[in-house]
Design a protein around this motif. Structure first.
Motif, PDB file in Angstrom:
ATOM      1  N   VAL A 297       0.864  -1.175   0.000  1.00 37.53           N
ATOM      2  CA  VAL A 297       0.000   0.000   0.000  1.00 37.53           C
ATOM      3  C   VAL A 297       0.906   1.232   0.000  1.00 37.53           C
ATOM      4  O   VAL A 297       1.798   1.346   0.852  1.00 37.53           O
ATOM      5  CB  VAL A 297      -0.942   0.026   1.212  1.00 37.53           C
ATOM      6  N   GLY A 298       0.690   2.134  -0.934  1.00 36.83           N
ATOM      7  CA  GLY A 298       1.528   3.323  -1.015  1.00 36.83           C
ATOM      8  C   GLY A 298       1.060   4.260  -2.110  1.00 36.83           C
ATOM      9  O   GLY A 298      -0.129   4.277  -2.454  1.00 36.83           O
ATOM     10  N   ASN A 299       1.996   5.022  -2.681  1.00 36.66           N
ATOM     11  CA  ASN A 299       1.666   6.020  -3.696  1.00 36.66           C
ATOM     12  C   ASN A 299       2.587   5.869  -4.907  1.00 36.66           C
ATOM     13  O   ASN A 299       3.769   5.527  -4.774  1.00 36.66           O
ATOM     14  CB  ASN A 299       1.808   7.441  -3.134  1.00 36.66           C
ATOM     15  N   LEU A 300       2.012   6.152  -6.066  1.00 42.19           N
ATOM     16  CA  LEU A 300       2.729   6.095  -7.344  1.00 42.19           C
ATOM     17  C   LEU A 300       2.809   7.501  -7.923  1.00 42.19           C
ATOM     18  O   LEU A 300       1.802   8.223  -7.975  1.00 42.19           O
ATOM     19  CB  LEU A 300       2.003   5.176  -8.316  1.00 42.19           C
ATOM     20  N   SER A 301       4.011   7.922  -8.381  1.00 45.07           N
ATOM     21  CA  SER A 301       4.203   9.223  -9.021  1.00 45.07           C
ATOM     22  C   SER A 301       5.030   9.022 -10.287  1.00 45.07           C
ATOM     23  O   SER A 301       6.052   8.339 -10.262  1.00 45.07           O
ATOM     24  CB  SER A 301       4.913  10.189  -8.064  1.00 45.07           C
ATOM     25  N   ILE A 302       4.578   9.613 -11.401  1.00 43.54           N
ATOM     26  CA  ILE A 302       5.283   9.505 -12.680  1.00 43.54           C
ATOM     27  C   ILE A 302       5.645  10.911 -13.142  1.00 43.54           C
ATOM     28  O   ILE A 302       4.783  11.794 -13.229  1.00 43.54           O
ATOM     29  CB  ILE A 302       4.425   8.802 -13.748  1.00 43.54           C
ATOM     30  N   LYS A 303       6.945  11.137 -13.449  1.00 42.79           N
ATOM     31  CA  LYS A 303       7.432  12.439 -13.903  1.00 42.79           C
ATOM     32  C   LYS A 303       8.094  12.325 -15.270  1.00 42.79           C
ATOM     33  O   LYS A 303       8.720  11.311 -15.582  1.00 42.79           O
ATOM     34  CB  LYS A 303       8.448  13.018 -12.905  1.00 42.79           C
ATOM     35  N   LEU A 304       7.954  13.398 -16.053  1.00 49.11           N
ATOM     36  CA  LEU A 304       8.645  13.532 -17.342  1.00 49.11           C
ATOM     37  C   LEU A 304       9.768  14.540 -17.188  1.00 49.11           C
ATOM     38  O   LEU A 304       9.569  15.642 -16.662  1.00 49.11           O
ATOM     39  CB  LEU A 304       7.666  14.010 -18.420  1.00 49.11           C
ATOM     40  N   TYR A 305      10.977  14.186 -17.659  1.00 52.92           N
ATOM     41  CA  TYR A 305      12.123  15.098 -17.668  1.00 52.92           C
ATOM     42  C   TYR A 305      12.485  15.431 -19.124  1.00 52.92           C
ATOM     43  O   TYR A 305      12.540  14.531 -19.971  1.00 52.92           O
ATOM     44  CB  TYR A 305      13.338  14.453 -16.982  1.00 52.92           C
ATOM     45  N   PHE A 306      12.726  16.718 -19.405  1.00 51.81           N
ATOM     46  CA  PHE A 306      13.152  17.118 -20.736  1.00 51.81           C
ATOM     47  C   PHE A 306      13.880  18.452 -20.628  1.00 51.81           C
ATOM     48  O   PHE A 306      13.899  19.081 -19.555  1.00 51.81           O
ATOM     49  CB  PHE A 306      11.974  17.216 -21.713  1.00 51.81           C
ATOM     50  N   TYR A 307      14.494  18.882 -21.753  1.00 48.16           N
ATOM     51  CA  TYR A 307      15.321  20.090 -21.762  1.00 48.16           C
ATOM     52  C   TYR A 307      14.715  21.139 -22.680  1.00 48.16           C
ATOM     53  O   TYR A 307      14.324  20.845 -23.806  1.00 48.16           O
ATOM     54  CB  TYR A 307      16.742  19.764 -22.238  1.00 48.16           C
ATOM     55  N   ILE A 308      14.652  22.389 -22.188  1.00 51.67           N
ATOM     56  CA  ILE A 308      14.279  23.543 -23.005  1.00 51.67           C
ATOM     57  C   ILE A 308      15.330  24.613 -22.779  1.00 51.67           C
ATOM     58  O   ILE A 308      15.639  24.960 -21.630  1.00 51.67           O
ATOM     59  CB  ILE A 308      12.885  24.088 -22.641  1.00 51.67           C
ATOM     60  N   ASN A 309      15.887  25.145 -23.884  1.00 53.65           N
ATOM     61  CA  ASN A 309      16.944  26.156 -23.817  1.00 53.65           C
ATOM     62  C   ASN A 309      18.104  25.701 -22.938  1.00 53.65           C
ATOM     63  O   ASN A 309      18.718  26.485 -22.218  1.00 53.65           O
ATOM     64  CB  ASN A 309      16.385  27.484 -23.304  1.00 53.65           C
ATOM     65  N   GLY A 310      18.415  24.399 -22.987  1.00 48.96           N
ATOM     66  CA  GLY A 310      19.542  23.850 -22.253  1.00 48.96           C
ATOM     67  C   GLY A 310      19.303  23.660 -20.767  1.00 48.96           C
ATOM     68  O   GLY A 310      20.220  23.299 -20.034  1.00 48.96           O
ATOM     69  N   ILE A 311      18.077  23.878 -20.287  1.00 48.63           N
ATOM     70  CA  ILE A 311      17.744  23.734 -18.868  1.00 48.63           C
ATOM     71  C   ILE A 311      16.845  22.513 -18.693  1.00 48.63           C
ATOM     72  O   ILE A 311      15.895  22.320 -19.455  1.00 48.63           O
ATOM     73  CB  ILE A 311      17.033  24.987 -18.336  1.00 48.63           C
ATOM     74  N   GLU A 312      17.138  21.685 -17.696  1.00 47.10           N
ATOM     75  CA  GLU A 312      16.309  20.503 -17.450  1.00 47.10           C
ATOM     76  C   GLU A 312      15.055  20.900 -16.669  1.00 47.10           C
ATOM     77  O   GLU A 312      15.122  21.586 -15.651  1.00 47.10           O
ATOM     78  CB  GLU A 312      17.097  19.456 -16.655  1.00 47.10           C
ATOM     79  N   TYR A 313      13.910  20.443 -17.170  1.00 44.94           N
ATOM     80  CA  TYR A 313      12.632  20.661 -16.504  1.00 44.94           C
ATOM     81  C   TYR A 313      11.993  19.315 -16.243  1.00 44.94           C
ATOM     82  O   TYR A 313      12.281  18.314 -16.912  1.00 44.94           O
ATOM     83  CB  TYR A 313      11.697  21.503 -17.375  1.00 44.94           C
ATOM     84  N   ASN A 314      11.101  19.279 -15.246  1.00 47.49           N
ATOM     85  CA  ASN A 314      10.327  18.064 -15.021  1.00 47.49           C
ATOM     86  C   ASN A 314       8.879  18.427 -14.771  1.00 47.49           C
ATOM     87  O   ASN A 314       8.567  19.526 -14.304  1.00 47.49           O
ATOM     88  CB  ASN A 314      10.903  17.242 -13.849  1.00 47.49           C
ATOM     89  N   ASN A 315       8.011  17.515 -15.125  1.00 40.87           N
ATOM     90  CA  ASN A 315       6.574  17.740 -14.988  1.00 40.87           C
ATOM     91  C   ASN A 315       5.923  16.456 -14.513  1.00 40.87           C
ATOM     92  O   ASN A 315       6.179  15.383 -15.072  1.00 40.87           O
ATOM     93  CB  ASN A 315       5.986  18.174 -16.337  1.00 40.87           C
ATOM     94  N   THR A 316       5.110  16.561 -13.481  1.00 40.17           N
ATOM     95  CA  THR A 316       4.414  15.387 -12.951  1.00 40.17           C
ATOM     96  C   THR A 316       3.249  15.027 -13.866  1.00 40.17           C
ATOM     97  O   THR A 316       2.370  15.844 -14.125  1.00 40.17           O
ATOM     98  CB  THR A 316       3.909  15.649 -11.526  1.00 40.17           C
ATOM     99  N   LEU A 317       3.265  13.797 -14.362  1.00 40.28           N
ATOM    100  CA  LEU A 317       2.231  13.342 -15.293  1.00 40.28           C
ATOM    101  C   LEU A 317       1.106  12.585 -14.596  1.00 40.28           C
ATOM    102  O   LEU A 317      -0.038  12.601 -15.046  1.00 40.28           O
ATOM    103  CB  LEU A 317       2.860  12.439 -16.363  1.00 40.28           C
ATOM    104  N   LEU A 318       1.438  11.905 -13.514  1.00 39.53           N
ATOM    105  CA  LEU A 318       0.434  11.057 -12.864  1.00 39.53           C
ATOM    106  C   LEU A 318       0.793  10.887 -11.392  1.00 39.53           C
ATOM    107  O   LEU A 318       1.964  10.661 -11.052  1.00 39.53           O
ATOM    108  CB  LEU A 318       0.371   9.687 -13.557  1.00 39.53           C
ATOM    109  N   GLU A 319      -0.189  10.997 -10.528  1.00 36.99           N
ATOM    110  CA  GLU A 319      -0.046  10.714  -9.097  1.00 36.99           C
ATOM    111  C   GLU A 319      -1.296   9.997  -8.619  1.00 36.99           C
ATOM    112  O   GLU A 319      -2.411  10.481  -8.875  1.00 36.99           O
ATOM    113  CB  GLU A 319       0.150  12.005  -8.290  1.00 36.99           C
TER     114      GLU A 319
END
Length: 532
Positions: A297-319
């Motif tokens: 029993v717990g929690n699931l989190s899915i993140k996307l990592y990508f680069y824009i203008n040479g900077i790494e960004y991440n965005n949570t897709l699913l929780e």
């Protein structure tokens, strides 16, 4: 023959019969011929082209050695150009510049086979404009259904000097009259830059969106957080709770993932490339397999990592919370006959299980699906287009920090533009909002533009005030990830713009009742593009 006399006679005398070699008169007589044929300079003349102004000209032999240069339009003397033009049946106009004459002589032969055609007229006018220093933009329009034998010629000149304008118009008209088919008639239209600033105060900052397609990198991180567990159990859980990433449309061939463990959770991070996302426009999914001996029993989190203008960004897709039953284990019966689960796990088999075994419904959970970006819908009809993003919105925000007081008239004299390298979309930027001390502009890029301009973008700020300006500019991109709008900051820069004096600013003016010219309140910027 003594040394003194040898300087006064020709070297040709040595080739005469012996009896004549002693005759000083003959040696001096031959000296004139030697000077004409071979020259008398000890070192050859370095000039390949000999003109009337040449000092100490060489002999005829040396001139003949360089005769080929007289047949090269780019090297021959100007006096020889009419002679060369006659060789290629070309009449040179007196009002043509020297470079124009040379260019026409050099290229006219190959253009004779295009004479009377749209392509031939375009190329000849282009040669003239380019070598006159007026650019080379020529357009010929000949699709007029109701006007047979009619065409229009449009030239774009860089100089708006009236004298030059009419001179170029006269010459262009003469060229068209000579090259057009006899039965046709035409209109000549000449575009020039009609608005121009003599001084500019501006800054420009380059930025990019994604890297070129072949260099783009992405990653999906799946994080598992138990509700109640200690650090030692997390290490074991990372080995026994299996995470599998796959595409909804096509299976992924992936490298080994990276396992990240901390005291409270563990993560599985999988690297992806552009092709992986292109093959799965409908999204990706992960499945889990609980190969422990207890329910999880717990929690699931899915993140996307990508680069824009040479900077790494991440965005949570699913929780979301998860409750996973354990999978297949060896079991035994206790003294009362109840089944007790063991801790040894087997892979699911299609063969019937023997007595004493217990099988949960599935070894793998049902897929947890998610979408990365919103892909172009029209791409289904154009399979050659490779894009993974339907559109994104670029936004530039300029904030003025000095002067402290900013009026509406002041901020209207500051222009902000977003520019790329492949389109003409520069002068007018839609959705411009001015409020207090801020200017905000937006521009939407669709995938056709996005693929061509992802790493060649610029934001420019221009000052048309007679006051120094200090401020900062922020550029950000808005795009959908997993069908939710997200904002990413691409650029943040401070700037300092010098003042521009009023006489350097182009304004629309009017006359008052007394007939005096009064400055208007409409300010026009400068442009390198031509207006009709």
């Amino acid at each position: 023959m003594n040394e003194k006399n040898s300087e006064l006679v020709s070297t040709y005398q040595q080739y005469l019969p012996a009896i004549l070699q002693e005759d000083i008169f003959i040696g001096q007589f031959l000296l004139a011929f030697e000077k004409m044929l071979a020259g008398l300079n000890e070192t050859p003349n370095k000039e390949q082209i000999i003109t009337a102004k040449t000092q100490n000209p060489p002999g005829i032999e040396e001139i003949l050695d360089n005769i080929h240069t007289y047949f090269n339009p780019q090297k021959t003397p100007e006096d020889f150009l009419p002679w060369l033009a006659g060789w290629v049946a070309l009449n040179l106009r007196d009002d043509w510049q020297l470079e124009v004459k040379k260019a026409f002589i050099q290229q006219i032969v190959k253009l004779y086979r295009l004479r009377g055609t749209k392509q031939g007229l375009t190329e000849i006018l282009g040669i003239y404009l380019k070598n006159s220093g007026f650019g080379e933009k020529v357009e010929v329009f000949d699709q007029f259904d109701n006007f047979p034998n009619y065409f229009q010629v449009q030239l774009t000149l860089k100089d708006r000097n009236p004298d030059k304008y009419w001179r170029q118009a006269k010459i262009a008209k003469a060229i068209i009259d000579q090259e057009k088919p006899a039965q046709t008639y035409y209109t000549l239209k000449i575009l020039v830059p009609t608005m121009q600033l003599t001084k500019r105060s501006h800054v420009a900052y380059a930025f990019k969106l994604f890297e070129p397609i072949q260099n783009q990198k992405f990653a999906i991180e799946v994080k598992i957080t138990p509700n109640q567990i200690n650090s030692n159990q997390v290490n074991q859980l990372a080995k026994q709770l299996v995470v599998q990433l796959q595409g909804n449309s096509k299976l992924l061939a992936l490298e080994s993932p990276k396992i990240i463990i901390n005291n409270q959770s563990f993560s599985v991070k999988q690297n992806l490339n552009y092709q992986h996302l292109q093959d799965n426009f409908t999204g990706l999914n992960i499945t889990l397999s609980n190969r422990t001996d207890k329910a999880f029993v717990g929690n699931l989190s899915i993140k996307l990592y990508f680069y824009i203008n040479g900077i790494e960004y991440n965005n949570t897709l699913l929780e979301q919370p998860i409750n996973l039953s354990p999978v297949l284990k060896i079991c035994r019966r206790n003294n009362t006959g109840a089944i007790i689960e063991g801790n040894t796990i087997f892979q699911q088999s299609s063969q019937p299980q023997l007595s004493g075994m217990k099988l949960t419904e599935f070894i793998w959970t049902k897929p947890y699906s998610f979408q990365v970006f919103d892909p172009p819908k029209i791409q289904e009809l154009q399979p050659n287009i490779i894009a993974i993003v339907e559109k994104l919105e670029l936004e530039a925000i300029v904030e003025i920090t000095q002067p402290s007081t900013v009026t509406a008239d002041f901020i209207n004299k500051i222009t902000v533009r977003l520019k790329d390298d492949f389109s003409d979309y520069y002068l007018l930027t839609p959705e411009t909002i001015r409020e207090d001390n801020k200017i905000r502009i937006k521009r939407t890029l669709y995938y056709q533009q996005f693929l061509q301009t992802i790493d060649r973008l610029t934001v420019t700020i221009k000052n048309l005030n007679n006051v120094n300006i200090v401020g900062k500019v922020i550029v950000q991109a808005n795009l959908n990830t997993n069908q939710r709008l997200s904002t990413y900051k691409l650029l943040e820069q401070s700037f300092n713009l010098a003042a521009v004096l009023p006489y350097n600013i182009l304004q629309i003016c009017r006359k008052n009742q007394e007939g005096e010219i009064v400055d208007g309140n409409t300010i026009l910027g400068t442009t390198s593009q031509s207006l009709s």
